[in-house]
Design a protein around this motif. Structure first.
Motif, PDB file in Angstrom:
ATOM      1  N   ASN A 115      44.726  61.387  59.688  1.00  0.00           N
ATOM      2  CA  ASN A 115      44.450  62.591  60.480  1.00  0.00           C
ATOM      3  C   ASN A 115      42.966  62.722  60.794  1.00  0.00           C
ATOM      4  N   ASP A 116      42.116  62.292  59.872  1.00  0.00           N
ATOM      5  CA  ASP A 116      40.677  62.303  60.168  1.00  0.00           C
ATOM      6  C   ASP A 116      40.393  61.423  61.372  1.00  0.00           C
ATOM      7  N   ARG A 117      40.997  60.218  61.371  1.00  0.00           N
ATOM      8  CA  ARG A 117      40.762  59.293  62.481  1.00  0.00           C
ATOM      9  C   ARG A 117      41.330  59.861  63.777  1.00  0.00           C
ATOM     10  N   LEU A 118      42.516  60.458  63.688  1.00  0.00           N
ATOM     11  CA  LEU A 118      43.154  61.026  64.887  1.00  0.00           C
ATOM     12  C   LEU A 118      42.318  62.170  65.472  1.00  0.00           C
ATOM     13  N   SER A 119      41.777  63.005  64.617  1.00  0.00           N
ATOM     14  CA  SER A 119      40.981  64.140  65.122  1.00  0.00           C
ATOM     15  C   SER A 119      39.694  63.655  65.783  1.00  0.00           C
ATOM     16  N   ILE A 120      39.121  62.565  65.195  1.00  0.00           N
ATOM     17  CA  ILE A 120      37.910  61.994  65.816  1.00  0.00           C
ATOM     18  C   ILE A 120      38.253  61.446  67.197  1.00  0.00           C
ATOM     19  N   ASP A 121      39.403  60.785  67.312  1.00  0.00           N
ATOM     20  CA  ASP A 121      39.822  60.279  68.620  1.00  0.00           C
ATOM     21  C   ASP A 121      40.008  61.434  69.620  1.00  0.00           C
ATOM     22  N   ARG A 122      40.549  62.548  69.149  1.00  0.00           N
ATOM     23  CA  ARG A 122      40.734  63.711  70.026  1.00  0.00           C
ATOM     24  C   ARG A 122      39.399  64.302  70.447  1.00  0.00           C
ATOM     25  N   ALA A 153      27.433  67.293  70.092  1.00  0.00           N
ATOM     26  CA  ALA A 153      28.202  66.779  68.954  1.00  0.00           C
ATOM     27  C   ALA A 153      29.683  66.882  69.266  1.00  0.00           C
ATOM     28  N   HIS A 154      30.435  65.902  68.735  1.00  0.00           N
ATOM     29  CA  HIS A 154      31.891  65.948  68.852  1.00  0.00           C
ATOM     30  C   HIS A 154      32.456  65.317  67.587  1.00  0.00           C
ATOM     31  N   LYS A 155      33.059  66.158  66.786  1.00  0.00           N
ATOM     32  CA  LYS A 155      33.513  65.730  65.470  1.00  0.00           C
ATOM     33  C   LYS A 155      34.992  66.035  65.273  1.00  0.00           C
ATOM     34  N   GLY A 156      35.600  65.286  64.345  1.00  0.00           N
ATOM     35  CA  GLY A 156      36.981  65.539  63.987  1.00  0.00           C
ATOM     36  C   GLY A 156      37.079  65.995  62.543  1.00  0.00           C
ATOM     37  N   TYR A 157      37.942  66.921  62.278  1.00  0.00           N
ATOM     38  CA  TYR A 157      38.083  67.484  60.934  1.00  0.00           C
ATOM     39  C   TYR A 157      39.489  67.305  60.381  1.00  0.00           C
ATOM     40  N   GLY A 158      40.289  66.512  61.071  1.00  0.00           N
ATOM     41  CA  GLY A 158      41.609  66.210  60.558  1.00  0.00           C
ATOM     42  C   GLY A 158      42.417  67.456  60.299  1.00  0.00           C
ATOM     43  N   GLU A 159      43.063  67.453  59.100  1.00  0.00           N
ATOM     44  CA  GLU A 159      43.892  68.600  58.738  1.00  0.00           C
ATOM     45  C   GLU A 159      43.147  69.573  57.819  1.00  0.00           C
ATOM     46  N   GLU A 199      34.825  70.403  68.200  1.00  0.00           N
ATOM     47  CA  GLU A 199      35.490  70.184  66.917  1.00  0.00           C
ATOM     48  C   GLU A 199      36.989  70.060  67.174  1.00  0.00           C
ATOM     49  N   SER A 200      37.569  68.909  66.790  1.00  0.00           N
ATOM     50  CA  SER A 200      38.990  68.662  66.998  1.00  0.00           C
ATOM     51  C   SER A 200      39.736  68.644  65.668  1.00  0.00           C
ATOM     52  N   HIS A 201      41.042  68.937  65.737  1.00  0.00           N
ATOM     53  CA  HIS A 201      41.834  69.110  64.528  1.00  0.00           C
ATOM     54  C   HIS A 201      43.239  68.560  64.727  1.00  0.00           C
ATOM     55  N   THR A 202      43.912  68.298  63.588  1.00  0.00           N
ATOM     56  CA  THR A 202      45.302  67.832  63.601  1.00  0.00           C
ATOM     57  C   THR A 202      46.147  68.793  62.786  1.00  0.00           C
TER      58      THR A 202
END
Length: 635
Positions: A570-577, A597-603, A558-561
């Protein structure tokens, strides 16, 4: 190749287990030698245990005790200094360390440890007798328990001696040759020799078969290792002739008998017997080359001394030799006994002791010379007469006699057993992979829940600590990466010869990769999703954890900004991370089945209050630019 590697690993485990078993057997050997007062041999074996890094703390304590008994303060101080640093060390080690320091002239340091001994509740009558001129060196004593035997009578019983399944002993009961005749000294019948077949559940007592018993006193005895020859004491009565000295006294003498067709016969006189003094209490060495005895012959140190005489190969005898002033005193030294290691035990009323006759052991140097003696202490010794010591070959049990029951003239036989130190030991391991856990804290508590000791496991997850018998305990293990584990156990109702209790503890690892891998937070630069060098080092820790430690672990990313920028950006950026993190882990060998699983949750999941419109410094925003790893399965 895989089969060969598997075989090699199994072979390694087998050899490792074999080595541990060998070291355990070596420790048992060392302990047995120590219990037999064979301190030179036991010290050598304890050194081997230390060299092999096996049970080192225990071996150091016992090695210190060996040197203490050998009156070697230089070496004793080395190992006592190590022993006193161990957790839950018995306080007697403080006292012994003080004694050897006195012996080295280090008086101030000695007083420090003597005060420590007293502060911890130590009470020892020898404390006040520690003098600068001569240290008192007899505080290391084996602990024993005593039990009254069921064949004691209202008369005098002593001299128990076991050979094979036959127990020989001396008793004034009945008077086999002349029941009405009594010994004027104590108004009891004369002493005769009796036997009990220990395979007989009824413990039937019978007079010894043969020509041993007469109308006079017989006993005690000693039997050769082949069981064919007996040496025994008897009043001066040989070939139906009773001989007295000029004052009319019939002294004790030593005779030899042979076992022929199950009967002790062919009685012969010893050439060093003399009608003018007593020669008695024979004790034969294991190799049959030396006969020890007590005598009040002229030229001794006191009322009765211990002597030894060589038995030649042709059966003749040398000249009796007095054992000298280390053993003999102005008083009486009686009832010698030689155990399986060649150590002499005897009774004396001339050495410093607890009561009248006390039982002592001797200490030898590497040249097999007696250098000192040690009082066996309570409960072997009492305020009354304690004598006729006999030790089985195991060095753990035997018989002795005493008149401590306060009945006049009534000596009783007691069976003794050594109270062996009880050690709690075990291994703390990971419940998932079975690997040992080093530096786990072990907390030992009593039945009231109070902590009485704590220690850390070594690099192999191993721990050990001495505990008391007949008590209830709980033991807990904790380590920062695991859930605590507690077990309840008891040392009650265990055999006296059991020397250890094993309590292994398996800890369940926390389902937190950050803790398990020792991760620092994985951060990203502002408006970036590339893996920074510092982040790569942290991700490598995850790869190692999931490869080497938990090969069945499954997780998600799980990645975050931070909050700066639009929500969608920020959602897109966290997914990229998240994707960058995933790609890095896969490139290092983890499979897709392990990272499912690898997901992004933005801010959307900020760790602090730095949301839109809130003024925050860069370090605060940095805390939100992160990647988390969630454990889904461990095995």
């Amino acid at each position: 190749m895989k089969t060969l590697l598997r075989y090699s690993f199994v072979l390694f485990l087998f050899l490792e287990g074999f080595s541990l078993n060998a070291q355990y057997g070596k420790q048992k050997k060392a302990d047995a030698l120590f219990n037999k007062y064979s301190f030179i041999k036991s010290s050598q074996t304890y050194k081997e245990l230390i060299d092999n890094n096996y049970n080192v703390a225990y071996a150091e304590r016992k090695l210190a005790d060996c040197y203490f008994m050998l009156r070697d303060p230089e070496n004793a101080a080395i190992y006592y200094k190590k022993a006193i640093q161990q957790p839950n060390i018995p306080i007697d080690y403080y006292y012994n360390y003080a004694v050897v320091l006195r012996g080295l002239g280090e008086y101030e340091e000695a007083d420090t440890w003597l005060k420590k001994f007293k502060k911890e509740g130590g009470k020892n009558k020898m404390v006040r007798e520690l003098k600068k001129e001569k240290p008192v060196l007899f505080n290391v004593q084996t602990k024993y328990t005593l039990q009254d035997v069921n064949f004691n009578t209202e008369y005098s019983d002593f001299g128990a001696y076991r050979f094979g399944d036959i127990l020989y002993y001396i008793s004034a009961k009945n008077g086999t040759q002349n029941p009405k005749k009594v010994y004027s000294w104590n108004e009891q019948p004369f002493l005769d020799m009796y036997t009990i077949n220990l395979n007989d559940s009824l413990n039937t007592v019978t007079p010894v078969v043969g020509d041993i018993n007469t109308k006079f006193h017989e006993g005690p005895i000693s039997i050769s290792s082949d069981g064919k020859t007996m040496y025994f004491s008897r009043n001066n009565y040989y070939q139906n002739h009773n001989e007295r000295d000029q004052k009319g006294v019939n002294h004790l003498q030593i005779y030899k008998a042979s076992l022929v067709n199950g009967k002790w016969t062919n009685i012969t006189d010893m050439p060093f017997n003399n009608a003018n003094y007593s020669v008695s209490h024979p004790a034969l060495s294991n190799d049959g080359k030396l006969l020890y005895f007590s005598s009040d012959m002229p030229g001794g140190h006191g009322k009765a001394d211990i002597y030894k005489v060589t038995i030649q190969e042709n059966g003749t005898f040398g000249t009796p030799e007095n054992l000298g002033p280390i053993v003999n005193t102005e008083g009486e030294e009686l009832f010698p006994f030689i155990n399986s290691e060649g150590t002499l035990f005897f009774s004396s009323d001339g050495h410093e002791g607890i009561g009248l006759l006390d039982i002592y052991g001797t200490i030898k140097n590497e040249e097999n010379e007696i250098t000192d003696i040690v009082n066996l202490g309570e409960p072997i010794n009492s305020k009354k007469d304690d004598f006729s010591f006999f030790m089985f070959s195991d060095g753990l049990s035997g018989y002795m006699a005493s008149n401590r029951n306060n009945k006049i003239g009534n000596d009783d036989i007691y069976a003794f057993e050594t109270v062996l130190p009880l050690m709690l030991k075990g291994v703390v391991s990971d419940s998932i992979n079975g690997k040992p856990i080093p530096n786990a804290k072990i907390s030992l508590k009593n039945n009231l829940g109070s902590e009485i000791a704590y220690l850390l496991t070594d690099e192999n997850g191993y721990y050990e600590i001495n505990i008391d018998r007949r008590k209830d305990y709980s033991i807990s293990a904790s380590q920062e990466k695991y859930t605590d584990k507690t077990k309840i156990f008891t040392s009650k109702n265990i055999g006296k010869k059991i020397t250890e209790i094993v309590v292994n503890l398996q800890l369940v690892p926390l389902t937190d990769i950050k803790i398990l891998a020792g991760l620092n937070t994985i951060y990203f630069d502002f408006d970036k999703y590339n893996i920074r060098p510092d982040a790569a080092k942290e991700l490598d820790k995850i790869v190692n954890l999931m490869t080497a430690e938990y090969p069945e672990m499954v997780m998600k990313i799980e990645s975050h900004t931070d909050s700066r920028g639009s929500l969608s950006y920020n959602d897109r950026l966290s997914i990229d991370r998240a994707n960058a993190t995933y790609d890095y882990l896969i490139s290092k060998g983890l499979t897709k089945e392990r990272v499912i699983a690898h997901k992004g949750y933005g801010e959307r999941r900020l760790t602090n209050g730095c949301s839109d419109g809130v003024a925050c410094e860069e370090p605060e925003h940095q805390k939100n630019r992160r990647t988390d790893f969630i454990v889904l399965k461990m095995k």
